[in-house]
Enzyme design. Structure first.
Site, PDB file in Angstrom:
ATOM      1  N   GLY A  21       0.801  -1.228   0.000  1.00  0.00           N
ATOM      2  CA  GLY A  21       0.000   0.000   0.000  1.00  0.00           C
ATOM      3  C   GLY A  21       0.832   1.276   0.000  1.00  0.00           C
ATOM      4  N   ILE A  22       0.336   2.250   0.735  1.00  0.00           N
ATOM      5  CA  ILE A  22       0.985   3.574   0.772  1.00  0.00           C
ATOM      6  C   ILE A  22       2.395   3.458   1.362  1.00  0.00           C
ATOM      7  CG2 ILE A  22       0.858   5.860   1.842  1.00  0.00           C
ATOM      8  CD1 ILE A  22      -2.246   5.575   1.736  1.00  0.00           C
ATOM      9  N   ASP A  65       4.412  -7.445  15.064  1.00  0.00           N
ATOM     10  CA  ASP A  65       3.098  -6.834  15.188  1.00  0.00           C
ATOM     11  C   ASP A  65       3.215  -5.662  16.158  1.00  0.00           C
ATOM     12  OD1 ASP A  65       0.498  -6.091  15.601  1.00  0.00           O
ATOM     13  OD2 ASP A  65      -0.262  -8.156  15.654  1.00  0.00           O
ATOM     14  N   TYR A 159     -12.526   5.641  13.372  1.00  0.00           N
ATOM     15  CA  TYR A 159     -11.400   5.886  12.455  1.00  0.00           C
ATOM     16  C   TYR A 159     -11.160   7.393  12.320  1.00  0.00           C
ATOM     17  CZ  TYR A 159      -8.495   5.820   8.230  1.00  0.00           C
ATOM     18  OH  TYR A 159      -7.472   6.001   7.322  1.00  0.00           O
ATOM     19  N   THR A 194      -5.775   1.126  -2.326  1.00  0.00           N
ATOM     20  CA  THR A 194      -5.016   0.110  -1.593  1.00  0.00           C
ATOM     21  C   THR A 194      -6.015  -0.919  -1.084  1.00  0.00           C
ATOM     22  OG1 THR A 194      -5.265   1.121   0.588  1.00  0.00           O
ATOM     23  CG2 THR A 194      -3.397   1.888  -0.729  1.00  0.00           C
TER      24      THR A 194
HETATM   25  N1  LIG Z   1      -5.990   3.909   1.463  1.00  0.00           N
HETATM   26  C1  LIG Z   1      -6.588   5.035   1.787  1.00  0.00           C
HETATM   27  O1  LIG Z   1      -7.549   5.464   1.135  1.00  0.00           O
HETATM   28  C2  LIG Z   1      -6.110   5.857   2.956  1.00  0.00           C
HETATM   29  C3  LIG Z   1      -6.619   7.152   3.114  1.00  0.00           C
HETATM   30  C4  LIG Z   1      -6.191   7.928   4.174  1.00  0.00           C
HETATM   31  C5  LIG Z   1      -5.269   7.432   5.060  1.00  0.00           C
HETATM   32  N2  LIG Z   1      -4.787   6.164   4.907  1.00  0.00           N
HETATM   33  C6  LIG Z   1      -3.808   5.691   5.894  1.00  0.00           C
HETATM   34  O2  LIG Z   1      -2.637   5.302   5.216  1.00  0.00           O
HETATM   35  C7  LIG Z   1      -1.956   4.305   5.969  1.00  0.00           C
HETATM   36  C8  LIG Z   1      -1.613   3.119   5.075  1.00  0.00           C
HETATM   37  O3  LIG Z   1      -2.824   2.559   4.614  1.00  0.00           O
HETATM   38  P1  LIG Z   1      -2.957   1.679   3.297  1.00  0.00           P
HETATM   39  O4  LIG Z   1      -4.153   2.156   2.603  1.00  0.00           O
HETATM   40  O5  LIG Z   1      -1.664   1.603   2.590  1.00  0.00           O
HETATM   41  O6  LIG Z   1      -3.334   0.274   3.970  1.00  0.00           O
HETATM   42  P2  LIG Z   1      -2.826  -1.206   3.684  1.00  0.00           P
HETATM   43  O7  LIG Z   1      -3.760  -2.065   4.456  1.00  0.00           O
HETATM   44  O8  LIG Z   1      -2.637  -1.439   2.229  1.00  0.00           O
HETATM   45  O9  LIG Z   1      -1.390  -1.221   4.375  1.00  0.00           O
HETATM   46  C9  LIG Z   1      -1.239  -1.110   5.761  1.00  0.00           C
HETATM   47  C10 LIG Z   1       0.031  -1.844   6.173  1.00  0.00           C
HETATM   48  O10 LIG Z   1       0.178  -1.675   7.594  1.00  0.00           O
HETATM   49  C11 LIG Z   1       0.484  -2.943   8.164  1.00  0.00           C
HETATM   50  N3  LIG Z   1       0.010  -2.994   9.547  1.00  0.00           N
HETATM   51  C12 LIG Z   1      -1.238  -2.753   9.992  1.00  0.00           C
HETATM   52  N4  LIG Z   1      -1.318  -2.985  11.316  1.00  0.00           N
HETATM   53  C13 LIG Z   1      -0.070  -3.379  11.697  1.00  0.00           C
HETATM   54  C14 LIG Z   1       0.479  -3.793  12.933  1.00  0.00           C
HETATM   55  N5  LIG Z   1      -0.269  -3.871  14.046  1.00  0.00           N
HETATM   56  N6  LIG Z   1       1.779  -4.135  12.984  1.00  0.00           N
HETATM   57  C15 LIG Z   1       2.534  -4.101  11.872  1.00  0.00           C
HETATM   58  N7  LIG Z   1       2.062  -3.733  10.660  1.00  0.00           N
HETATM   59  C16 LIG Z   1       0.772  -3.382  10.585  1.00  0.00           C
HETATM   60  C17 LIG Z   1      -0.272  -3.948   7.290  1.00  0.00           C
HETATM   61  O11 LIG Z   1       0.231  -5.272   7.424  1.00  0.00           O
HETATM   62  C18 LIG Z   1      -0.054  -3.363   5.903  1.00  0.00           C
HETATM   63  O12 LIG Z   1       1.139  -3.810   5.307  1.00  0.00           O
HETATM   64  C19 LIG Z   1      -2.890   3.953   7.126  1.00  0.00           C
HETATM   65  O13 LIG Z   1      -2.491   4.667   8.289  1.00  0.00           O
HETATM   66  C20 LIG Z   1      -4.229   4.442   6.644  1.00  0.00           C
HETATM   67  O14 LIG Z   1      -5.119   4.741   7.706  1.00  0.00           O
HETATM   68  C21 LIG Z   1      -5.174   5.366   3.880  1.00  0.00           C
END
Ligand SMILES: NC(=O)c1ccc[n+]([C@@H]2O[C@H](COP(=O)([O-])OP(=O)(O)OC[C@H]3O[C@@H](n4cnc5c(N)ncnc54)[C@H](O)[C@@H]3O)[C@@H](O)[C@H]2O)c1
Length: 254
Positions: A21-22, A65, A159, A194
């Site tokens: 993801g991001i 984790d 959230y 993502t």
């Molecule tokens: N995708 C969106 O639209 C969006 C929008 C705004 C903000 N965000 C924020 O961006 C960030 C990344 O989100 P994303 O969309 O890439 O999500 P994603 O689910 O694709 O990736 C999240 C990553 O964090 C890891 N992770 C989560 N909990 C964990 C833990 N307890 N220990 C270790 N690793 C952990 C997961 O394994 C995963 O690899 C997050 O904080 C999310 O809230 C996302």
């Protein structure tokens, strides 16, 4: 000359949740700028770490984790043992869950708050002492436009509140540590393609509301958040601290 300000030659960058993801895209951006990467994630099954290795970045993976209260400190210790310093911390790991508040039980609430708020606090608490010692450091937190506007149609009070907390943590830390040469900023992304936004069939109709509510009428690609991250992690943003940079295709203009 200005381009040089985006370089991170041999800076040590620790990214939480960087396996997909991001976070993965941010790892690419910082790696391309020359940073040595340490990625902490609880899940290495998506091929992201191999992708970063194949790109020939200096990458070390720490599997853990972050919900385990000892893991944030262990992650910093691991980084210090490996590289002797931590220049950049990107608090990206986060989880999302929607649901009506009157049906949102304590387990659901804890899951959101623990990862999105408490882990960010713990990571910063552990990263700041070595940054103070070094006389410099950069922290970037990934917040959300959901910490600014109550986006629809999904009900997601917990959230939204967790991300507003990330924004306030960012500003408070920035204010407290600016005199130690530690900059702290956040990015508030809009909807990004993502796994978090990969909706099951019964919610797919939300996509049209999301794009209608977004002036640019589309979701972001992860790399569009990563470029903003590179700016905030690099000397290009040397006078920026306490900022929540909104990268949302205009969503919060309405
Ligand atoms: N995708 C969106 O639209 C969006 C929008 C705004 C903000 N965000 C924020 O961006 C960030 C990344 O989100 P994303 O969309 O890439 O999500 P994603 O689910 O694709 O990736 C999240 C990553 O964090 C890891 N992770 C989560 N909990 C964990 C833990 N307890 N220990 C270790 N690793 C952990 C997961 O394994 C995963 O690899 C997050 O904080 C999310 O809230 C996302």
């Amino acid at each position: 000359m200005f381009f040089d300000k985006f370089k991170l030659n041999n800076k040590i960058a620790l990214i939480t949740g960087g396996a997909k993801g991001i976070g993965l895209s941010i790892a690419h951006a910082l790696g391309e700028a020359g940073a040595k990467l340490v990625v902490i994630d609880r899940d290495n099954s998506t091929g992201g770490i191999e992708e970063l290795s194949k790109a020939n970045f200096d990458i070390t993976f720490f599997e853990g984790d972050l919900l385990d209260r000892s893991v944030p400190q262990k992650t910093i210790d691991f980084t210090l043992e490996k590289h002797g310093r931590v220049d950049i911390l990107v608090n990206n790991a986060g989880v999302a869950q929607h649901g009506d508040t009157d049906e949102f039980n304590d387990d659901m609430l804890d899951k959101i708050m623990d990862v999105n708020v408490d882990v960010v606090f713990r990571m910063c608490r552990s990263a700041i002492p070595p940054m103070k010692k070094q006389g410099e450091g950069v922290i970037l937190n990934i917040g959300s436009m959901s910490g600014i506007a109550s986006n629809i149609p999904q009900p997601q009070v917990a959230y939204n509140a967790s991300k507003a907390a990330v924004h306030m943590m960012t500003k408070s830390l920035a204010s407290d540590y600016a005199n130690q040469n530690i900059r702290v900023n956040a990015i508030a992304p809009g909807y990004v393609k993502t796994d978090i936004t990969n909706l099951p069939k019964k919610y797919e109709h939300w996509y049209s509301t999301w794009s209608k509510q977004t002036p640019m009428t589309r979701m972001a690609e992860p790399h569009e958040i990563a470029s903003a991250a590179l700016f905030l992690c690099s000397p290009a943003s040397s006078y920026v601290t306490g900022e929540v940079l909104v990268v949302d295709g205009g969503y919060t203009t309405r």
